[in-house]
Design a protein around this motif. Structure first.
Motif, PDB file in Angstrom:
ATOM      1  N   ALA A   1       0.843  -1.193   0.000  1.00 30.05           N
ATOM      2  CA  ALA A   1       0.000   0.000   0.000  1.00 30.05           C
ATOM      3  C   ALA A   1       0.878   1.242   0.000  1.00 30.05           C
ATOM      4  O   ALA A   1       1.957   1.258   0.594  1.00 30.05           O
ATOM      5  CB  ALA A   1      -0.923   0.007   1.216  1.00 30.05           C
ATOM      6  N   ALA A   2       0.399   2.271  -0.685  1.00 34.68           N
ATOM      7  CA  ALA A   2       1.090   3.554  -0.724  1.00 34.68           C
ATOM      8  C   ALA A   2       0.033   4.649  -0.788  1.00 34.68           C
ATOM      9  O   ALA A   2      -1.069   4.423  -1.289  1.00 34.68           O
ATOM     10  CB  ALA A   2       2.013   3.623  -1.939  1.00 34.68           C
ATOM     11  N   LYS A   3       0.368   5.828  -0.265  1.00 34.23           N
ATOM     12  CA  LYS A   3      -0.625   6.892  -0.232  1.00 34.23           C
ATOM     13  C   LYS A   3       0.011   8.267  -0.348  1.00 34.23           C
ATOM     14  O   LYS A   3       1.203   8.448  -0.114  1.00 34.23           O
ATOM     15  CB  LYS A   3      -1.446   6.806   1.049  1.00 34.23           C
ATOM     16  CG  LYS A   3      -0.657   7.102   2.303  1.00 34.23           C
ATOM     17  CD  LYS A   3      -1.546   7.054   3.519  1.00 34.23           C
ATOM     18  CE  LYS A   3      -0.776   7.470   4.764  1.00 34.23           C
ATOM     19  NZ  LYS A   3      -1.634   7.608   5.926  1.00 34.23           N
ATOM     20  N   THR A   4      -0.842   9.210  -0.733  1.00 31.60           N
ATOM     21  CA  THR A   4      -0.526  10.623  -0.634  1.00 31.60           C
ATOM     22  C   THR A   4      -1.252  11.087   0.635  1.00 31.60           C
ATOM     23  O   THR A   4      -1.603  10.259   1.474  1.00 31.60           O
ATOM     24  CB  THR A   4      -1.022  11.405  -1.864  1.00 31.60           C
ATOM     25  OG1 THR A   4      -2.444  11.331  -1.914  1.00 31.60           O
ATOM     26  CG2 THR A   4      -0.436  10.859  -3.154  1.00 31.60           C
ATOM     27  N   ILE A   5      -1.533  12.353   0.751  1.00 29.98           N
ATOM     28  CA  ILE A   5      -2.266  12.822   1.924  1.00 29.98           C
ATOM     29  C   ILE A   5      -3.651  12.194   1.965  1.00 29.98           C
ATOM     30  O   ILE A   5      -4.103  11.731   3.005  1.00 29.98           O
ATOM     31  CB  ILE A   5      -2.348  14.357   1.942  1.00 29.98           C
ATOM     32  CG1 ILE A   5      -0.946  14.924   2.143  1.00 29.98           C
ATOM     33  CG2 ILE A   5      -3.298  14.845   3.025  1.00 29.98           C
ATOM     34  CD1 ILE A   5      -0.844  16.424   1.986  1.00 29.98           C
ATOM     35  N   ARG A   6      -4.343  12.132   0.801  1.00 31.22           N
ATOM     36  CA  ARG A   6      -5.702  11.587   0.774  1.00 31.22           C
ATOM     37  C   ARG A   6      -5.870  10.410  -0.179  1.00 31.22           C
ATOM     38  O   ARG A   6      -6.684   9.545   0.061  1.00 31.22           O
ATOM     39  CB  ARG A   6      -6.693  12.690   0.364  1.00 31.22           C
ATOM     40  CG  ARG A   6      -6.796  13.781   1.375  1.00 31.22           C
ATOM     41  CD  ARG A   6      -7.524  15.026   0.899  1.00 31.22           C
ATOM     42  NE  ARG A   6      -8.606  14.844  -0.026  1.00 31.22           N
ATOM     43  CZ  ARG A   6      -9.773  15.468   0.051  1.00 31.22           C
ATOM     44  NH1 ARG A   6     -10.016  16.285   1.033  1.00 31.22           N
ATOM     45  NH2 ARG A   6     -10.693  15.277  -0.856  1.00 31.22           N
TER      46      ARG A   6
END
Length: 124
Positions: free
Chosen positions: A37-42
């Motif tokens: 899993a990877a994400k930005t702020i939202r």
């Protein structure tokens, strides 16, 4: 459908899959497992054992969400670029039948070679 040509949408940092699973639990098939899993702020991207799910959180409140499901079976080619000394971002480019090129940029110490092996395992 998420606009994958917008590079600023996907400057992703690796995160614990447990942070994302509650947001996509209704989309997962019985027995489907989130591997990376990877994400930005939202926004976020998860790589499961069956597909890639990209999530785009929209609006001020973030209640509206757009989910794109990208099955590994539709990948025709892919490219992995590791981070360098001055260019600290790693990149994954995927070419999907019927969709075209999808590009993800990962910042920080993301293990892009593991991701490349994951994609190869499902595509080759």
């Amino acid at each position: 459908m998420i606009d994958f040509n917008n590079g600023s949408l996907f400057k992703l940092a690796q995160c614990d899959p447990a942070e994302i699973v509650p947001q996509i639990s209704g989309l997962l098939l019985d027995g489907e497992q989130v591997l990376v899993a990877a994400k930005t702020i939202r926004d976020f991207v998860v790589f499961t054992d069956k597909r890639i799910i990209a999530g785009n959180v929209q609006g001020i409140t973030g209640k509206k969400r757009d989910f794109s499901s990208l099955p590994y079976s539709k990948i025709q080619a892919f490219s992995v670029e590791t981070a360098g000394t001055f260019d600290l971002d790693a990149e994954l480019e995927l070419w999907f039948s019927g969709l075209g090129k999808v590009r993800f940029e990962f910042k920080g110490r993301f293990d892009i070679t593991y991701l490349g092996k994951l994609i190869a395992h499902h595509v080759l």
